[in-house]
Design an enzyme around this catalytic site. Structure first.
Site, PDB file in Angstrom:
ATOM      1  N   LYS A   1       0.832  -1.037  -0.094  1.00 13.71           N
ATOM      2  CA  LYS A   1       0.132   0.062  -0.023  1.00 13.71           C
ATOM      3  C   LYS A   1       1.012   1.205  -0.013  1.00 13.71           C
ATOM      4  O   LYS A   1       2.101   1.183   0.183  1.00 13.71           O
ATOM      5  CB  LYS A   1      -0.977  -0.016   1.154  1.00 13.71           C
ATOM      6  CG  LYS A   1      -2.054  -1.130   1.086  1.00 13.71           C
ATOM      7  CD  LYS A   1      -3.005  -1.173   2.185  1.00 13.71           C
ATOM      8  CE  LYS A   1      -3.926  -2.223   2.377  1.00 13.71           C
ATOM      9  NZ  LYS A   1      -4.776  -2.199   3.479  1.00 13.71           N
TER      10      LYS A   1
ATOM     11  N   TYR B   1     -12.133  -2.217  -3.849  1.00 16.46           N
ATOM     12  CA  TYR B   1     -12.759  -2.253  -2.228  1.00 16.46           C
ATOM     13  C   TYR B   1     -14.303  -2.274  -2.160  1.00 16.46           C
ATOM     14  O   TYR B   1     -14.991  -1.820  -1.257  1.00 16.46           O
ATOM     15  CB  TYR B   1     -12.165  -1.141  -1.573  1.00 16.46           C
ATOM     16  CG  TYR B   1     -10.800  -1.228  -0.999  1.00 16.46           C
ATOM     17  CD1 TYR B   1     -10.561  -2.449  -0.182  1.00 16.46           C
ATOM     18  CD2 TYR B   1      -9.865  -0.581  -1.225  1.00 16.46           C
ATOM     19  CE1 TYR B   1      -9.296  -2.761   0.404  1.00 16.46           C
ATOM     20  CE2 TYR B   1      -8.463  -0.669  -0.668  1.00 16.46           C
ATOM     21  CZ  TYR B   1      -8.239  -1.693   0.117  1.00 16.46           C
ATOM     22  OH  TYR B   1      -6.988  -2.141   0.450  1.00 16.46           O
TER      23      TYR B   1
ATOM     24  N   PHE C   1     -15.676   3.711   6.705  1.00 14.67           N
ATOM     25  CA  PHE C   1     -14.516   4.125   6.398  1.00 14.67           C
ATOM     26  C   PHE C   1     -14.031   4.066   4.911  1.00 14.67           C
ATOM     27  O   PHE C   1     -12.839   4.341   4.389  1.00 14.67           O
ATOM     28  CB  PHE C   1     -13.163   3.328   7.052  1.00 14.67           C
ATOM     29  CG  PHE C   1     -13.351   1.812   6.978  1.00 14.67           C
ATOM     30  CD1 PHE C   1     -12.906   1.077   5.744  1.00 14.67           C
ATOM     31  CD2 PHE C   1     -14.302   1.062   7.953  1.00 14.67           C
ATOM     32  CE1 PHE C   1     -13.394  -0.196   5.662  1.00 14.67           C
ATOM     33  CE2 PHE C   1     -14.628  -0.386   7.754  1.00 14.67           C
ATOM     34  CZ  PHE C   1     -13.904  -1.092   6.706  1.00 14.67           C
TER      35      PHE C   1
ATOM     36  N   ARG D   1      -1.785 -14.540   3.677  1.00 15.32           N
ATOM     37  CA  ARG D   1      -2.682 -13.725   4.686  1.00 15.32           C
ATOM     38  C   ARG D   1      -1.980 -14.191   5.971  1.00 15.32           C
ATOM     39  O   ARG D   1      -1.989 -13.070   7.082  1.00 15.32           O
ATOM     40  CB  ARG D   1      -4.046 -14.264   4.813  1.00 15.32           C
ATOM     41  CG  ARG D   1      -4.927 -14.000   3.614  1.00 15.32           C
ATOM     42  CD  ARG D   1      -5.417 -12.702   3.275  1.00 15.32           C
ATOM     43  NE  ARG D   1      -6.395 -12.282   4.426  1.00 15.32           N
ATOM     44  CZ  ARG D   1      -7.355 -11.265   4.455  1.00 15.32           C
ATOM     45  NH1 ARG D   1      -7.061 -10.302   3.547  1.00 15.32           N
ATOM     46  NH2 ARG D   1      -8.076 -11.205   5.386  1.00 15.32           N
TER      47      ARG D   1
ATOM     48  N   THR E   1      -5.440  -7.621  10.492  1.00 11.03           N
ATOM     49  CA  THR E   1      -5.919  -6.399   9.715  1.00 11.03           C
ATOM     50  C   THR E   1      -5.308  -5.365  10.481  1.00 11.03           C
ATOM     51  O   THR E   1      -4.857  -4.385  10.160  1.00 11.03           O
ATOM     52  CB  THR E   1      -7.589  -6.362   9.658  1.00 11.03           C
ATOM     53  OG1 THR E   1      -7.989  -7.501   8.630  1.00 11.03           O
ATOM     54  CG2 THR E   1      -7.879  -5.131   8.563  1.00 11.03           C
TER      55      THR E   1
ATOM     56  N   ARG F   1       2.583  -7.104   8.991  1.00 11.37           N
ATOM     57  CA  ARG F   1       1.786  -5.991   9.735  1.00 11.37           C
ATOM     58  C   ARG F   1       2.175  -6.112  11.235  1.00 11.37           C
ATOM     59  O   ARG F   1       2.092  -4.690  12.026  1.00 11.37           O
ATOM     60  CB  ARG F   1       0.153  -6.185   9.859  1.00 11.37           C
ATOM     61  CG  ARG F   1      -0.478  -5.835   8.388  1.00 11.37           C
ATOM     62  CD  ARG F   1      -1.741  -6.405   8.292  1.00 11.37           C
ATOM     63  NE  ARG F   1      -2.314  -5.930   6.812  1.00 11.37           N
ATOM     64  CZ  ARG F   1      -3.419  -6.569   6.633  1.00 11.37           C
ATOM     65  NH1 ARG F   1      -4.059  -7.473   6.888  1.00 11.37           N
ATOM     66  NH2 ARG F   1      -3.973  -6.131   5.311  1.00 11.37           N
TER      67      ARG F   1
ATOM     68  N   ASN G   1      -1.859  -0.115   6.912  1.00  9.36           N
ATOM     69  CA  ASN G   1      -1.386  -1.444   7.360  1.00  9.36           C
ATOM     70  C   ASN G   1      -0.657  -1.976   6.373  1.00  9.36           C
ATOM     71  O   ASN G   1      -0.377  -3.313   6.311  1.00  9.36           O
ATOM     72  CB  ASN G   1      -2.604  -2.537   7.851  1.00  9.36           C
ATOM     73  CG  ASN G   1      -3.560  -2.442   7.085  1.00  9.36           C
ATOM     74  OD1 ASN G   1      -3.459  -2.231   5.727  1.00  9.36           O
ATOM     75  ND2 ASN G   1      -4.618  -3.232   7.350  1.00  9.36           N
TER      76      ASN G   1
ATOM     77  N   HIS H   1      -1.804  -5.181   1.234  1.00 12.07           N
ATOM     78  CA  HIS H   1      -3.290  -5.935   0.955  1.00 12.07           C
ATOM     79  C   HIS H   1      -2.832  -7.355   0.438  1.00 12.07           C
ATOM     80  O   HIS H   1      -2.006  -7.516  -0.344  1.00 12.07           O
ATOM     81  CB  HIS H   1      -4.040  -5.220  -0.245  1.00 12.07           C
ATOM     82  CG  HIS H   1      -5.046  -5.995  -0.793  1.00 12.07           C
ATOM     83  ND1 HIS H   1      -6.301  -6.219   0.002  1.00 12.07           N
ATOM     84  CD2 HIS H   1      -5.186  -6.759  -1.738  1.00 12.07           C
ATOM     85  CE1 HIS H   1      -7.179  -6.980  -0.838  1.00 12.07           C
ATOM     86  NE2 HIS H   1      -6.272  -7.355  -1.949  1.00 12.07           N
TER      87      HIS H   1
ATOM     88  N   GLU I   1      -9.582  -9.974  -8.177  1.00  8.10           N
ATOM     89  CA  GLU I   1      -8.341  -8.866  -8.255  1.00  8.10           C
ATOM     90  C   GLU I   1      -7.279  -8.641  -9.115  1.00  8.10           C
ATOM     91  O   GLU I   1      -7.045  -7.873  -9.533  1.00  8.10           O
ATOM     92  CB  GLU I   1      -7.856  -8.689  -6.612  1.00  8.10           C
ATOM     93  CG  GLU I   1      -8.969  -8.321  -5.535  1.00  8.10           C
ATOM     94  CD  GLU I   1      -8.473  -8.707  -4.154  1.00  8.10           C
ATOM     95  OE1 GLU I   1      -7.274  -9.001  -3.782  1.00  8.10           O
ATOM     96  OE2 GLU I   1      -9.770  -8.402  -3.254  1.00  8.10           O
TER      97      GLU I   1
HETATM   98  P1  RTP Z   1      -6.880  -5.836   3.006  1.00 10.08           P
HETATM   99  O1  RTP Z   1      -8.272  -6.037   2.125  1.00 10.08           O
HETATM  100  O2  RTP Z   1      -6.330  -4.434   2.717  1.00 10.08           O
HETATM  101  O3  RTP Z   1      -5.954  -6.699   2.422  1.00 10.08           O
HETATM  102  O4  RTP Z   1      -7.146  -6.033   4.449  1.00 10.08           O
HETATM  103  P2  RTP Z   1      -8.260  -7.024   5.101  1.00 10.08           P
HETATM  104  O5  RTP Z   1      -8.716  -8.026   4.321  1.00 10.08           O
HETATM  105  O6  RTP Z   1      -7.203  -7.578   6.205  1.00 10.08           O
HETATM  106  O7  RTP Z   1      -9.290  -6.295   5.898  1.00 10.08           O
HETATM  107  P3  RTP Z   1     -10.702  -5.725   5.175  1.00 10.08           P
HETATM  108  O8  RTP Z   1     -11.522  -6.137   6.260  1.00 10.08           O
HETATM  109  O9  RTP Z   1     -10.682  -6.170   3.763  1.00 10.08           O
HETATM  110  O10 RTP Z   1     -10.484  -4.011   4.888  1.00 10.08           O
HETATM  111  C1  RTP Z   1      -9.857  -3.545   4.045  1.00 10.08           C
HETATM  112  C2  RTP Z   1      -9.068  -2.296   4.704  1.00 10.08           C
HETATM  113  O11 RTP Z   1      -9.732  -1.211   5.376  1.00 10.08           O
HETATM  114  C3  RTP Z   1      -9.014  -0.650   6.227  1.00 10.08           C
HETATM  115  N1  RTP Z   1     -10.037  -0.816   7.576  1.00 10.08           N
HETATM  116  N2  RTP Z   1     -10.275   0.297   8.066  1.00 10.08           N
HETATM  117  N3  RTP Z   1     -11.131   2.033  10.060  1.00 10.08           N
HETATM  118  C4  RTP Z   1     -11.505   0.739  10.207  1.00 10.08           C
HETATM  119  O12 RTP Z   1     -12.223   0.431  11.119  1.00 10.08           O
HETATM  120  C5  RTP Z   1     -10.972   0.062   9.047  1.00 10.08           C
HETATM  121  N4  RTP Z   1     -11.248  -1.233   9.142  1.00 10.08           N
HETATM  122  C6  RTP Z   1     -10.815  -1.899   7.839  1.00 10.08           C
HETATM  123  C7  RTP Z   1      -7.878  -1.317   6.424  1.00 10.08           C
HETATM  124  O13 RTP Z   1      -6.818  -0.732   5.772  1.00 10.08           O
HETATM  125  C8  RTP Z   1      -7.853  -2.792   5.579  1.00 10.08           C
HETATM  126  O14 RTP Z   1      -6.902  -3.422   5.390  1.00 10.08           O
HETATM  127 MG    MG Z   2      -9.631  -7.541   2.534  1.00  6.20          MG
END
Ligand code: RTP
Ligand code: MG
Length: 148
Positions: free
Chosen positions: A9, A49, A57, A85, A91, A102, A112, A115, A126
């Site tokens: 990122k 996304y 967010f 992962r 996350t 992370r 973080n 991705h 993706e």
């Molecule tokens: P990613 O998609 O980026 O690989 O991360 P992830 O699967 O671990 O998490 P996901 O639930 O898909 O969330 C995507 C990204 O959104 C941001 N986020 N912000 N402010 C908040 O509460 C919040 N929650 C998630 C994070 O940057 C996360 O990687």
């Molecule tokens: Mg995700």
């Protein structure tokens, strides 16, 4: 063979972590089959996304991921989706175990560092969003024929 989409990122690029992150997946034994440094257009960020469109967010997420260049990659190997992962960690960096990307480098949930696709369906989606078929390179590791 399974493939996943991983992306350093904008915070990871700014902090000079591309090499460190690529190195971890190389050393693990996965194979890099595609990579590019790019600035994500807003429409692509919103598609990528899309599952988070209704989350509070979402706007911040799209603003951040388009705020600077990212390093987009496709990696290949057995169980690479789930293993990547694991190597990324939780996350929220505060919950991510030391030794994970992370856990070692992340500071906040919004920034973080990396991705990674979370399922075979999201990996296929993706990879298709970010790469053309011709940008993915199929090749065999020949090192065992060159090194004793
Ligand atoms: P990613 O998609 O980026 O690989 O991360 P992830 O699967 O671990 O998490 P996901 O639930 O898909 O969330 C995507 C990204 O959104 C941001 N986020 N912000 N402010 C908040 O509460 C919040 N929650 C998630 C994070 O940057 C996360 O990687
Ligand atoms: Mg995700």
């Amino acid at each position: 063979m399974e493939r996943t989409f991983l992306m350093v990122k904008p915070d990871g690029v700014q902090r000079n972590l591309i090499g460190e992150i690529v190195s971890r997946f190389e050393k693990k034994g996965f194979q890099l089959v595609g990579a590019k440094l790019m600035h994500i257009p807003t429409e692509l960020a919103e598609q990528h996304y899309g599952e988070h469109k209704e989350r509070p967010f979402f706007g911040e997420l799209v603003d951040f991921i388009t705020s600077g260049p990212v390093f987009a990659m496709v990696w290949e190997g057995e169980n690479v989706i789930a293993t990547a992962r694991q190597m990324m960690g939780s996350t929220n960096p505060k919950d991510a175990a030391p030794g994970t990307i992370r856990g070692d480098f992340g500071l906040t949930v919004g920034k973080n560092v990396i991705h990674g696709s979370d399922s075979p369906a999201s990996a296929a989606r993706e990879i298709g969003l970010f790469f053309k078929e011709a940008e993915l390179v199929e090749y065999k590791k020949l090192v065992n024929e060159w090194v004793y």
